[in-house]
Every structure is written in structure tokens, then in C-alpha cells.
Design a protein around this motif. Structure first.
Motif: not given
Length: 471
Positions: A338-364
Motif C-alpha cells: 500500500x505504501x510508497x517505497x520511500x515512506x516504507x523505508x524511512x519509517x522503518x529505519x527511523x523507528x529502529x534508530x529512534x528506539x535504539x537511541x532511547x537505550x542510553x536513558x535506561x538504568x543499567x
């Protein structure tokens, strides 16, 4: 060149007859060995707990080590003492495998565009299987690495060739499911087999030996998988292409037209044949830009290899890392429909990247929260990875498609070579690997918005049919 209406010329076959179902199933089965070959270092290269043989000396002494055998009977680390001052050799082993992947990406892509998808698929499958078997008898770490390099050359080459072969045989409605719930899903099945086999086979040599068995069976598929008619037509071999399509029509119980490809198209093919190479990829600004844009995503490999560093049981962690790809692939398939290829790639890559950046905020001490975020990041990057290949295949022409996919894969493997050292940095600062991986993938998500849109467009056949990069 080929007429852009190739799909129209072969529409008489239908989309999902016995021919397509058979080729679909066999190509997917051929992908299973790739899932455990590339990621086997999660277990073969893991470091068991070690202690010095003489307690009077420090842990890193010259007298050697005794290793805990509770988790493993043997790994390459325990067999060749890749610890202490030699601990750099374990990540280097994985990097050398990806150096082989990089080399294979370049060579096999051009070979496939010149000599055919099927030949390269099975030759490189044989290379992967035979050299994995020889690895079992490695007398030293150096020989093991040399053989692992060659295995890497075969591993990516047969994956890309098989992927392109299917994309060129199947009609547009089937391509999306083939690229996600087909080859990628069966790669994930192979990946899930890895921790299951490693749990019962705790010796690295026995683990490798078992991994050669599926490859032997896959090589027998030579007599059942056809060459790409689209590629044959691009080489002017119209009679061979039509023969495959007529046999397919017979399997599907439909009648093929007397002339599948018009005579003027045949003459055009015969009069305009030329050989394309890697140089043609970078001649035009459009092709060069697309090649660069696809070189950014490197996180999938690093997250897959990092399961041994996560809190909990390594076998369960590895299985969950593989299993999370299954819903990601279903999501990718739905998005591609259903979605344009650009939107598919941008949304999934951004989701993966943003979630990983939050890890530094989690206590050990909150290990399970960190693990959940890592799995969610893996979910996003797995979806992006499965979208990346069909998006690339749809952008590049038949005369360069395998070369282009191989080159894009090569560019991303530069990051894969560094991936083991991203993980190594976690020993100095726990969140550093996730910060690096997350940042790179967010950047990749933004850059993917610059790609031309290929949703609903026919596969380009020549460089002139390629779309221009959006400004």
C-alpha cells in the motif's frame, strides 16, 4: 534492450499457477542456509568464562586457561585462546567473513549479469557449502579465517542471485510477498535454526558440520529452478526465454501465444547487445546517487551479532532475535502493498534508530527494558532490510540489476565489517553501540526520502528507463 511491456507479454501465465508456486517454494528453500551461516559466530565466536591454570598468576597469564564448559564444549575462542591480549581476533574473525561478503557482492553481481542468475546461484551455493565443510577441519585460527572469508563470498552471492531470479520471474503482485514473506522469512527460519542447533551441539566443529547438510540438498534444486527469462531476453537469447515460458504455460495449464515476443523486439535485442559492468553504475548521476543512498544501513548485522552480550540466556536471546523478524516481515509485506517505497523505508529505519537511541536513558539494572528496546529496534531494522532489497531491484534495470544489488550490498557490508567492533565498544560504554547504530539508521531513513518512487512502476530494462533522483 527489452520492451518495457515484458510483464504484459508474459501475462498469459497468470500470477500464481503451479509454475510460480514451485519456483517460489524452491527459491525460498535455497535461502535457509544463509540464515545460519552468516550469524554462526554468535556461538562459534563467543567467549566462555575462563580462568588461569595456575591461580597464583593473574587471569591473563602465560600458563594458559581452563574454560567453563557449562555453556559450550568448544568455541574457536576456547580452542585457540582468543582472550586477553588476543581478544581482538574474535571480532576480526567476523569482520573477515564480512570482507568476504563484500568481495562476493561485487564479483557475483557482475558475474550474474553476464553469465546468468541460475549459474551464479548454484556455483556460489556450492562454494558456501563446500568451504563450510572444509572449515570443520581447520587446524588453526588463520586457516579458519581464510576459509570463513571464502564462505562469506558464497553466502551473499547466492542470496542476491536467488533474490533477483525470483523478482524477474514473478509478476508484480507476487514480488512483494516473495521479497518479504518469501526469501527474508526463510532466511529468518534458517536464523531460528541456529540457536536450536547450537543448543544441542555445543562443539563448534559439529555445529559447522551439521550446517553443511541443508546446502547439499539445496544444490539438488538445479534441475528444478529455471533461468530468468527476463535476463535471457536481455542477452538476445529469445528462443531460450520462450522455451522456459512455454514450459511454464504447460505447467499452469494455459496456452502460450504463437509468438511471445515480437520479431522486431528480437531484432532489437540482437542489434543492441552490449556488456554492462560496475563502471556503468557510476557513470550517471542518478545511478551513483541511488548506490550511495543504499550504503547507509548497517544496524541489522550489529544487532544480530550482539545477542551474546544481552542479559539472559544466549540461546533464548538469539532465538527471540530471529523470531522478532517474522512479525516484522509481515508488517513489511503489508506496507509494500500500500505504501510508497520511500515512506516504507524511512519509517522503518527511523523507528529502529529512534528506539535504539532511547537505550542510553535506561538504568543499567533494568535489563529487561533494555532487551525489549533492542528487540523493538531489531523489529524496525528487519522490516527495513526486507523492504530495501525489492526497492533496489525495482530501481535498477535488468542489464545491471544483479550488479547493482551486489554493489549496494557491498556498500552496506562496509558497515557490517565494522559491526563487531561496534559491539566491542560496548565494553567501554554500554550504550555506545546503540547510539552509533541508531544515529546511522535515522540518517539513512532521512536519506531514503530522496529516492525515486517505484510503487506501481514496471521493472526498468535499460539505464535509460531509470527514474531520476528527486531533487
Amino acid at each position: 534492450m527489452i520492451s518495457p511491456d515484458y510483464d504484459d507479454s508474459t501475462a498469459f501465465l497468470g500470477d500464481w499457477g503451479p509454475f510460480q508456486r514451485t519456483v517460489f517454494a524452491l527459491l525460498c528453500l535455497s535461502m535457509i542456509p544463509n540464515g545460519f551461516t552468516g550469524l554462526s559466530m554468535v556461538f562459534m565466536g563467543d567467549t566462555p568464562d575462563e580462568e588461569s591454570r595456575d591461580s597464583r598468576f593473574s587471569k591473563c597469564c602465560l600458563d594458559g586457561w581452563e574454560y567453563d564448559t557449562g555453556t559450550y564444549i568448544s568455541t574457536i575462542v576456547s580452542e585457540w585462546d582468543l582472550v586477553c591480549s588476543d581478544n581482538w581476533r574474535a571480532p576480526l574473525t567476523t569482520s573477515l567473513f564480512f570482507c568476504g561478503v563484500l568481495t562476493g557482492s561485487v564479483i557475483s553481481g557482475q558475474m550474474s549479469d553476464r553469465f546468468g542468475r541460475k549459474k551464479v546461484l548454484f556455483v556460489t551455493m556450492a562454494i558456501q557449502t563446500v568451504f563450510t565443510f572444509i572449515q570443520v577441519f581447520s587446524p588453526s585460527w588463520l586457516i579458519f579465517c581464510l576459509l570463513f572469508f571464502i564462505v562469506g563470498m558464497g553466502q551473499i552471492s547466492n542470496y542476491v542471485s536467488g533474490f533477483v531470479l525470483g523478482m524477474e520471474i514473478f509478476s508484480p503482485p507476487v514480488r512483494d510477498i516473495y521479497s518479504t514473506l518469501g526469501v527474508c522469512l526463510f532466511f529468518s527460519i534458517g536464523y531460528m535454526m541456529l540457536p536450536l542447533a547450537a543448543y544441542f551441539l555445543r562443539d563448534w566443529r559439529m555445529l559447522l558440520l551439521v550446517f553443511t547438510i541443508p546446502g547439499i540438498f539445496c544444490m539438488l534444486l538445479w534441475w528444478f529452478i529455471p533461468e530468468s527469462p527476463r535476463w535471457l531476453l536481455s542477452q538476445g537469447r529469445v528462443t531460450e526465454a520462450e522455451a522456459i515460458l512455454r514450459k511454464a504455460a504447460q505447467m499452469n495449464g494455459v496456452n502460450a501465444p504463437d509468438v511471445i515476443f515480437p520479431l522486431n523486439q528480437t531484432r532489437e535485442n540482437a542489434g543492441s547487445l552490449r556488456t554492462y559492468s560496475l563502471c556503468d553504475l557510476v557513470k550517471s548521476r542518478n545511478v551513483c546517487c541511488i548506490t550511495i543512498l543504499f550504503s547507509v544501513s548497517v544496524g541489522y548485522c550489529a544487532l544480530s551479532l550482539n545477542t551474546s552480550s544481552l542479559h539472559g540466556n544466549i540461546y533464548l536471546n538469539c532465538f527471540l532475535s530471529a523470531a522478532v523478524e517474522v512479525p516484522a516481515l509481515f508488517m513489511a509485506w503489508l506496507m509494500l502493498r500500500r505504501w510508497p517505497r520511500r515512506l516504507c523505508l524511512s519509517s522503518t529505519l527511523s523507528l529502529g534508530g529512534l528506539v535504539l537511541l532511547f537505550i542510553q536513558l535506561i538504568p543499567q539494572h533494568m535489563n529487561y527494558v533494555t532487551f525489549s528496546l533492542v528487540m523493538l529496534g531489531k523489529f524496525g531494522l528487519s522490516a527495513a532490510f526486507s523492504i530495501l532489497y525489492p526497492a533496489t531491484a525495482e530501481l535498477y534495470p535488468t542489464v545491471l540489476r544483479n550488479t547493482a544489488l551486489g554493489t549496494c550490498s557491498m556498500a552496506s557490508r562496509v558497515g557490517s565489517i565494522l559491526a563487531p567492533y561496534f559491539i566491542y565498544l560496548g565494553g567501554y560504554y554500554r550504550s555506545l553501540p546503540y547510539i552509533l547504530i541508531g544515529s546511522v539508521n535515522i540518517l539513512s531513513g532521512l536519506l531514503s526520502l530522496l529516492l525515486p518512487e517505484s510503487l506501481g512502476s514496471p521493472l526498468p530494462e535499460t539505464i535509460s528507463h531509470m527514474q531520476t533522483v528527486v531533487g
